[in-house]
Design an enzyme around this catalytic site. Structure first.
Site, PDB file in Angstrom:
ATOM      1  NE  ARG A   1      -4.000  -2.405  -0.682  1.00  0.00           N
ATOM      2  CZ  ARG A   1      -5.419  -1.656  -0.112  1.00  0.00           C
ATOM      3  NH1 ARG A   1      -5.086  -2.102   1.599  1.00  0.00           N
ATOM      4  NH2 ARG A   1      -5.691  -1.751  -0.539  1.00  0.00           N
TER       5      ARG A   1
ATOM      6  CD  GLN B   1      -2.397   6.442  -4.522  1.00  0.00           C
ATOM      7  OE1 GLN B   1      -1.113   6.754  -4.651  1.00  0.00           O
ATOM      8  NE2 GLN B   1      -2.771   6.100  -3.399  1.00  0.00           N
TER       9      GLN B   1
ATOM     10  CG  ASP C   1      -4.243  -1.228  -4.081  1.00  0.00           C
ATOM     11  OD1 ASP C   1      -4.712  -2.097  -3.587  1.00  0.00           O
ATOM     12  OD2 ASP C   1      -4.216  -0.496  -2.708  1.00  0.00           O
TER      13      ASP C   1
ATOM     14  CB  SER D   1      -7.375   0.513  -3.928  1.00  0.00           C
ATOM     15  OG  SER D   1      -6.552   0.432  -2.547  1.00  0.00           O
TER      16      SER D   1
ATOM     17  CE1 TYR E   1      -5.182  -3.987   4.071  1.00  0.00           C
ATOM     18  CE2 TYR E   1      -2.364  -4.167   4.162  1.00  0.00           C
ATOM     19  CZ  TYR E   1      -3.702  -3.943   3.906  1.00  0.00           C
ATOM     20  OH  TYR E   1      -3.656  -4.542   2.513  1.00  0.00           O
TER      21      TYR E   1
HETATM   22  P1  NAD Z   1      -9.965  -3.391   4.618  1.00  0.00           P
HETATM   23  O1  NAD Z   1     -10.719  -4.369   3.460  1.00  0.00           O
HETATM   24  O2  NAD Z   1      -8.707  -4.907   5.247  1.00  0.00           O
HETATM   25  O3  NAD Z   1     -10.227  -3.381   5.732  1.00  0.00           O
HETATM   26  C1  NAD Z   1     -11.713  -3.381   5.804  1.00  0.00           C
HETATM   27  C2  NAD Z   1     -11.735  -1.636   7.241  1.00  0.00           C
HETATM   28  O4  NAD Z   1     -12.276  -2.411   7.368  1.00  0.00           O
HETATM   29  C3  NAD Z   1     -10.266  -1.053   7.411  1.00  0.00           C
HETATM   30  O5  NAD Z   1     -10.942   0.069   7.436  1.00  0.00           O
HETATM   31  C4  NAD Z   1     -10.457  -1.826   8.736  1.00  0.00           C
HETATM   32  O6  NAD Z   1      -9.554  -0.939   9.422  1.00  0.00           O
HETATM   33  C5  NAD Z   1     -11.566  -2.228   8.669  1.00  0.00           C
HETATM   34  N1  NAD Z   1     -11.747  -2.892  10.254  1.00  0.00           N
HETATM   35  C6  NAD Z   1     -10.933  -4.532  11.353  1.00  0.00           C
HETATM   36  N2  NAD Z   1     -11.426  -4.218  12.157  1.00  0.00           N
HETATM   37  C7  NAD Z   1     -12.385  -3.700  12.530  1.00  0.00           C
HETATM   38  C8  NAD Z   1     -13.326  -3.762  13.493  1.00  0.00           C
HETATM   39  N3  NAD Z   1     -13.207  -4.464  14.646  1.00  0.00           N
HETATM   40  N4  NAD Z   1     -14.370  -2.807  13.209  1.00  0.00           N
HETATM   41  C9  NAD Z   1     -15.094  -1.506  11.967  1.00  0.00           C
HETATM   42  N5  NAD Z   1     -13.443  -1.829  11.751  1.00  0.00           N
HETATM   43  C10 NAD Z   1     -12.780  -2.819  11.272  1.00  0.00           C
HETATM   44  O7  NAD Z   1      -9.133  -2.162   4.284  1.00  0.00           O
HETATM   45  P2  NAD Z   1      -8.732  -1.511   2.881  1.00  0.00           P
HETATM   46  O8  NAD Z   1     -10.055  -0.798   2.496  1.00  0.00           O
HETATM   47  O9  NAD Z   1      -7.835  -2.342   2.495  1.00  0.00           O
HETATM   48  O10 NAD Z   1      -8.029  -0.044   3.618  1.00  0.00           O
HETATM   49  C11 NAD Z   1      -6.997  -0.485   4.596  1.00  0.00           C
HETATM   50  C12 NAD Z   1      -6.280   1.064   4.859  1.00  0.00           C
HETATM   51  O11 NAD Z   1      -4.906   0.849   3.319  1.00  0.00           O
HETATM   52  C13 NAD Z   1      -7.046   2.012   4.607  1.00  0.00           C
HETATM   53  O12 NAD Z   1      -6.289   3.462   5.073  1.00  0.00           O
HETATM   54  C14 NAD Z   1      -6.922   2.679   3.198  1.00  0.00           C
HETATM   55  O13 NAD Z   1      -6.888   4.125   2.989  1.00  0.00           O
HETATM   56  C15 NAD Z   1      -5.586   2.776   2.876  1.00  0.00           C
HETATM   57  N6  NAD Z   1      -5.167   2.229   1.342  1.00  0.00           N
HETATM   58  C16 NAD Z   1      -3.450   3.227   1.485  1.00  0.00           C
HETATM   59  C17 NAD Z   1      -3.394   2.781  -0.363  1.00  0.00           C
HETATM   60  C18 NAD Z   1      -2.384   3.222  -0.546  1.00  0.00           C
HETATM   61  O14 NAD Z   1      -1.711   4.131  -0.200  1.00  0.00           O
HETATM   62  N7  NAD Z   1      -1.524   2.620  -2.096  1.00  0.00           N
HETATM   63  C19 NAD Z   1      -3.972   2.020  -0.692  1.00  0.00           C
HETATM   64  C20 NAD Z   1      -5.596   1.458  -0.969  1.00  0.00           C
HETATM   65  C21 NAD Z   1      -5.744   2.025   0.952  1.00  0.00           C
END
Ligand code: NAD
Length: 378
Positions: free
Chosen positions: A121, A126, A129, A132, A229
């Site tokens: 990430r 990006q 990904d 995403s 995460y």
């Molecule tokens: P994910 O699919 O792993 O999880 C979805 C969401 O569930 C997450 O926000 C997580 O915090 C939440 N979660 C986990 N346990 C929980 C609980 N018990 N109660 C409530 N919520 C809970 O997450 P994702 O969509 O893959 O994104 C993870 C992070 O990565 C985010 O901060 C996203 O912005 C970031 N991200 C960064 C990049 C980058 O910089 N290139 C790209 C994609 C995502």
């Protein structure tokens, strides 16, 4: 000359790993792109469109992979497909690497297996990904599906015949899917609230015009890993959170759950008792169904009705918008493969020290090499 093969996916996977746009880009890098006939049909990429973009159309999967240097897929390919490639070829797909019964036989072919769901990430990665690009579409579609199952309109409407109240939508898990679900529900005029365990999400939720609901104690302040995460939360935190959610959920009409922790079953956030407490006609769409579900009553792959609440457990929501999902997925793969091409001499080589290569490579020379698949972390 590098040959890139793309074969058709199985019956449950409407997406495809290539688009006319990426065929043009890959041939522009000097590659030959060979696509199995019909592979793009469900994503509305006809053989003719792919051919016009520069692809060769193969009449079978075996013909497409024969002697190819690279195989691009959405889902895990068959061992036979990989055996048809050149020795030491590159395979890039959503390999579901924690399912070792499926991964190990593929690793045994000696191909270099790249698991797109392990994409780091980072800013540089990006554009590659896939989690995403697909989660964003899934978050949108979850709200649209919930709205169509819900027997009421989402926005407040003031009409001469009376006022229709706005629907209350609650999003659990504010990652990529959750953020798009909030934005979509807001666009449809719902009153939106959301919860997550990562403190960074509080501001994001507010910036989309939704209300943030969470237990904000010391553990919450530490709940994000360096990779961005969520961490698994303690039993104490989960109990406090469950109490808060139980009160909140009673007054919601639609709940979209998206909470995931990498490499683990989805956290259970909605108990059967919480479902029972919801108003008749409410809808839950559980995007975590593929990993067991955030709701105790979810049946993966089905829509069930419990205490007059519809609970949807979709297994491949991005796949229900295969045109957009395939276009974006194919672009992610193109951006990834571009790393391997030397633009000057058009040669194709793997830089084993590149962070993105190291982050996604799960098997090389017949060995599972990814640290998160090592026995101690399995
Ligand atoms: P994910 O699919 O792993 O999880 C979805 C969401 O569930 C997450 O926000 C997580 O915090 C939440 N979660 C986990 N346990 C929980 C609980 N018990 N109660 C409530 N919520 C809970 O997450 P994702 O969509 O893959 O994104 C993870 C992070 O990565 C985010 O901060 C996203 O912005 C970031 N991200 C960064 C990049 C980058 O910089 N290139 C790209 C994609 C995502």
């Amino acid at each position: 000359m590098v040959t890139i093969a793309v074969t058709a996916e199985g019956p449950d996977e409407p997406r495809v790993a290539v688009s006319p746009e990426t065929v043009r880009k890959l041939t522009g890098l000097g590659a030959t792109v060979r696509v199995e006939t019909g592979a793009g049909r469900r994503a509305r990429f006809s053989d003719d469109a792919l051919k016009a973009a520069g692809a060769e159309i193969a009449s079978t999967a075996a013909e497409a992979v024969s002697g190819a240097d690279v195989l691009l897929k959405v889902r895990r390919p068959s061992v036979d497909e990989v055996r048809g490639l050149k020795p030491g070829a590159v395979v890039a797909a959503i390999l579901d690497p924690y399912d070792r019964a499926g991964l190990d036989p593929l690793a045994g072919t000696n191909a270099n297996l790249f698991s797109m769901e392990f994409m780091p990430r980072t800013t540089r990665a990006q554009s590659m990904d896939v989690l995403s690009s697909q989660a964003n579409l899934a978050g949108y579609k979850a709200v649209v599906d919930a709205a169509s199952l819900f027997g009421q309109a989402l926005p407040m409407m003031m009409t001469p015949a009376g006022t229709v109240p706005a629907t209350k939508v609650f999003i659990m898990g504010v990652g990529v899917a959750g953020l798009q679900a909030i934005a979509t529900a807001r666009r449809l005029g719902a009153i939106v609230s959301a919860t997550d365990v990562r403190p960074a999400t509080k501001e994001q939720v507010a910036s989309l015009g939704a209300k943030f609901v969470a237990v904000e104690d010391d553990e919450f302040k530490e709940a994000q890993t360096a990779a961005g995460y969520a961490k698994p939360m303690s039993a104490e935190y989960q109990a406090k959170q469950a109490e808060l959610i139980a009160d909140h959920i009673k007054i919601q009409d639609i709940v979209i759950t998206t909470a995931l922790i990498p490499g683990r079953p989805a956290p259970r956030l909605i108990t059967r008792a919480m479902v029972d407490s919801m108003k008749p006609g409410s809808v839950i769409v559980d995007l975590a169904a593929e990993r067991g579900g955030n709701c105790e009553a979810t049946v993966p792959g089905e829509t069930v009705e419990v205490s007059d609440v519809k609970i949807v457990g979709p297994l491949n929501l991005a796949g229900t918008i295969p045109v957009n999902a395939s276009s974006l997925y194919a672009k992610n793969l193109y951006a990834f493969l571009e790393l391997f091409f030397d633009k000057k001499d058009k040669s194709f080589r793997i830089d084993w020290d590149d962070d993105i290569v190291k982050g996604t490579l799960v098997a090389r020379d017949g060995q599972i090499v990814h640290p998160s698949l090592a026995p101690q972390s399995a």
